[in-house]
Design a protein around this motif. Structure first.
Motif, PDB file in Angstrom:
ATOM      1  N   ALA A  10       0.238  -1.515   0.755  1.00  0.00           N
ATOM      2  CA  ALA A  10       0.071  -0.276   0.115  1.00  0.00           C
ATOM      3  C   ALA A  10       0.567   1.096  -0.094  1.00  0.00           C
ATOM      4  CB  ALA A  10      -1.007  -0.234   1.166  1.00  0.00           C
ATOM      5  N   ILE A  11       1.721   0.994   0.650  1.00  0.00           N
ATOM      6  CA  ILE A  11       2.923   2.005   0.934  1.00  0.00           C
ATOM      7  C   ILE A  11       3.415   2.718  -1.045  1.00  0.00           C
ATOM      8  CG2 ILE A  11       5.087   3.247   1.765  1.00  0.00           C
ATOM      9  CD1 ILE A  11       4.005   2.075   4.012  1.00  0.00           C
ATOM     10  N   THR A  24      -3.707   9.948   4.120  1.00  0.00           N
ATOM     11  CA  THR A  24      -4.465   8.377   4.611  1.00  0.00           C
ATOM     12  C   THR A  24      -4.436   7.187   4.777  1.00  0.00           C
ATOM     13  OG1 THR A  24      -6.651  10.196   3.503  1.00  0.00           O
ATOM     14  CG2 THR A  24      -7.277   8.064   4.675  1.00  0.00           C
ATOM     15  N   ILE A  25      -3.751   6.670   3.273  1.00  0.00           N
ATOM     16  CA  ILE A  25      -2.878   5.231   3.097  1.00  0.00           C
ATOM     17  C   ILE A  25      -1.795   5.032   4.374  1.00  0.00           C
ATOM     18  CG2 ILE A  25      -1.616   3.661   1.504  1.00  0.00           C
ATOM     19  CD1 ILE A  25      -3.195   4.953  -0.210  1.00  0.00           C
ATOM     20  N   LEU A  26      -1.053   5.677   4.607  1.00  0.00           N
ATOM     21  CA  LEU A  26      -0.034   6.324   5.350  1.00  0.00           C
ATOM     22  C   LEU A  26      -0.650   6.384   6.723  1.00  0.00           C
ATOM     23  CD1 LEU A  26       2.638   8.920   3.371  1.00  0.00           C
ATOM     24  CD2 LEU A  26       2.239   6.488   3.813  1.00  0.00           C
ATOM     25  N   LEU A  36       8.980   1.584   7.331  1.00  0.00           N
ATOM     26  CA  LEU A  36       9.799   2.708   7.068  1.00  0.00           C
ATOM     27  C   LEU A  36      11.245   2.418   6.486  1.00  0.00           C
ATOM     28  CD1 LEU A  36      10.150   3.589  11.383  1.00  0.00           C
ATOM     29  CD2 LEU A  36       8.155   4.915   9.709  1.00  0.00           C
ATOM     30  N   PRO A  37      11.434   1.378   6.465  1.00  0.00           N
ATOM     31  CA  PRO A  37      12.654   1.516   4.994  1.00  0.00           C
ATOM     32  C   PRO A  37      11.588   1.553   3.674  1.00  0.00           C
ATOM     33  CG  PRO A  37      12.797  -0.440   6.689  1.00  0.00           C
ATOM     34  CD  PRO A  37      12.135   0.410   6.914  1.00  0.00           C
ATOM     35  N   THR A  38      10.589   1.153   3.233  1.00  0.00           N
ATOM     36  CA  THR A  38      10.002   0.998   2.014  1.00  0.00           C
ATOM     37  C   THR A  38       9.188   2.354   1.927  1.00  0.00           C
ATOM     38  OG1 THR A  38       8.989  -1.203   2.407  1.00  0.00           O
ATOM     39  CG2 THR A  38       7.616   0.329   1.043  1.00  0.00           C
TER      40      THR A  38
END
Length: 595
Positions: A10-11, A24-26, A36-38
């Protein structure tokens, strides 16, 4: 909570959506360190996206462990003006949270223990360093001033937080000094501005040409800010500058075999760290251009308005001259210049000042009317003021003074000896007050100071000191064959009712009232008893006793005091130590033969 693989997908894919949808997704998927790396990869590869949403990510990321890399990317690529605003909001939240936190079993009130320092503060300051160097505007001081205010409000004087402040100022000043050699006292924290890749910094999308006067404004802002930090750090930690200077100046008075304060600071790692942090702050001020101590700098501390919160008026700054230093920080700076030169052999500047009138005015300004509260609430400044006085006296930078100024100055020193929370600083103040008294060339002035203490002082410990100083003056006059106020019977005639007051009222006191009286006055009474033995039994001092004084002292002072002391030895409220001291008092008074 979504599965990790679903959150990562999703990210990555959500970045294609509109910015509001992506945020909103985040908010739904960025909930753990594993994603976090992504997120950082997405932000790093899409500078336009980061510029648009970076400021919305600050609060979201700040609460997640391990988010420092993502936040650094936000600082390098986000809109710098918008992200700075969010950082100030975050700092304000930290200040409120720390103010409300109840701290239990803390050795130093007002200081959050190292184990509880939120890494958020250090992270935010690392971001601020990057952001302020990116902002290119006509008046950068208008961004810098509010930021420094929020940093100072959130700052707690721990080594790590102070190290992060030092990193921030070095970055903002634009000065690149070679790395200092690692010392046992060094404190190091993350510094992404200096250690990271500045080539990744995006340009300011609203860049303007800087006003030529801004460089001076920013430099003065940073100087003012660091003096505020210096004051807060010195007030929170026992630097013991004055006791250490006293050891250096009077090595013969150091008790053999007992560890000195100077040795303790040289050997103890925590104490070394204190010295190291102060030294770094002073070195920072030197790099910022504060490396001289001319008369104008000294006078600015005690002349004109007292700028207790110099950063608070940043909205009214129109030039560098409108910005003032923290007066307490300036005092600590001068004290450290004197201290480091005499203890460490540094090349610190020589203060262009004297005890009279400069230091006397400075001491009076800081103690003000609420003397006790000022000394107890700002113990570091009181220690610094005392250290300055000791250093000036050691350099013989005294100059003449008016009688009233001498008495007021001596009075202020004695108040430090009563109210300072650290006994070693109190002892240093007492020692300096005695030295200053004896060094006054006018014997009339010396006698007036002693008379004022004996008649008007409400503190038994100070009155006891006055008795000791009087005895020293009498001995000095005899040994040096002087003809002055202390070499004739007039001195005893003048002071007899202050030294040996009427004690007949003790006969009417209850045992409980006597216990309280002894607790408040025992130091003075024991010292007076010793002085009476010196005066009435000493071969060289009996000639100072006027005719008839001995019998009068015996009747009004010795007899009722001995009777009261003997009652007290049997009273319920008396402690074992009290009984021992009372026994000494009775023996000494009876040995006078005045009853």
């Amino acid at each position: 909570m979504p599965e990790l693989s679903e959150a990562i997908k999703a990210i990555r894919e959500g970045a294609k959506e509109d910015r509001f949808t992506y945020l909103t997704i985040l908010q739904y998927n960025v909930t753990s360190p594993e994603v976090l790396p992504t997120l950082n990869e997405v932000l790093d590869q899409d500078a336009e996206l980061t510029q648009e949403i970076g400021w919305d990510l600050v609060q979201m990321l700040l609460g997640i462990e391990g988010s420092e890399t993502c936040l650094e990317t936000v600082a390098r690529l986000g809109n710098p003006r918008e992200v700075v605003i969010k950082l100030m909001e975050a700092l304000e939240g930290l200040a409120v949270a720390w103010h409300d936190e109840v701290i239990v079993d803390v050795d130093e009130p007002g200081v959050i223990p190292d184990s509880k320092i939120p890494g958020k503060f250090i992270t935010l300051l690392g971001m601020l360093a990057i952001l302020h160097r990116r902002i290119k505007t006509k008046y950068p001081s208008r961004f810098l001033g509010p930021s420094l205010v929020k940093v100072f409000e959130a700052y707690q004087p721990t080594p790590d937080m102070t190290a992060s402040v030092i990193n921030l100022v070095y970055s903002l000043s634009g000065r690149k000094r070679p790395p200092l050699p690692q010392r046992k006292s060094s404190v190091n924290v993350a510094n992404p501005d200096q250690d990271g890749d500045a080539s990744k910094n995006a340009p300011d999308p609203e860049a303007e040409q800087e006003d030529p006067l801004e460089e001076a404004m920013q430099q003065k802002l940073l100087q003012s800010f660091v003096t505020c930090i210096l004051q807060r750090y010195a007030n929170a930690h026992d630097m013991l500058w004055s006791p250490r200077l006293l050891e250096v100046y009077n090595p013969k008075k150091v008790v053999p075999g007992r560890k000195t304060i100077t040795e303790a600071f040289r050997q103890d790692e925590e104490l070394q760290k204190r010295d190291g942090v102060i030294g770094q702050l002073v070195a920072l001020l030197r790099d910022l251009g504060l490396d001289e101590c001319p008369t104008e700098f000294v006078n600015s501390i005690f002349e004109g308005p007292l700028h207790t919160d110099p950063l608070a008026a940043f909205d009214d700054f129109s030039s560098a001259d409108d910005i003032h230093y923290s007066p307490g920080g300036a005092v600590c700076l001068i004290a450290y210049w004197i201290f480091s030169k005499d203890v460490f052999g540094s090349d610190s500047p020589q203060p262009e000042m004297h005890i009279f009138p400069d230091h006397a005015l400075m001491l009076g300004r800081f103690l003000g009317r609420e003397m006790q509260s000022e000394i107890t609430s700002s113990p570091g400044i009181a220690d610094a003021l005392l250290a300055i006085g000791l250093g000036l006296e050691h350099r013989n930078l005294i100059k003449g003074s008016e009688d009233a100024m001498l008495m007021a100055y001596h009075h202020n020193l004695t108040l430090i000896s009563v109210f300072h929370p650290d006994i070693q600083v109190r002892n240093a103040a007492t020692s300096f007050a005695g030295t200053l008294l004896h060094s006054e060339p006018d014997d009339n002035n010396r006698l007036e100071i002693l008379e004022d203490l004996l008649e008007n002082c409400m503190f038994a410990s100070l009155k006891a000191c006055a008795v000791t100083w009087l005895k020293e003056e009498i001995i000095a006059a005899k040994e040096q064959n002087l003809s002055n106020q202390f070499s004739s019977p007039d001195v005893v005639e003048r002071l007899q009712y202050s030294l040996f007051p009427d004690m007949l009222f003790l006969n009417e006191m209850s045992d409980g009232a006597l216990v309280d009286f002894w607790a408040q006055n025992n130091l003075f009474l024991l010292q007076v008893a010793n002085f009476a033995y010196f005066l009435f039994k000493g071969a060289s001092s009996r000639e100072l006793v006027p005719a008839g004084v001995g019998a009068a002292v015996g009747q009004r002072f010795v007899e009722p005091l001995v009777a009261a002391a003997e009652r007290l030895q049997k009273a319920d409220g008396a402690q074992d130590d009290d009984r021992m001291q009372l026994s000494i008092l009775v023996d000494r008074l009876r040995s006078l033969g005045l009853q």
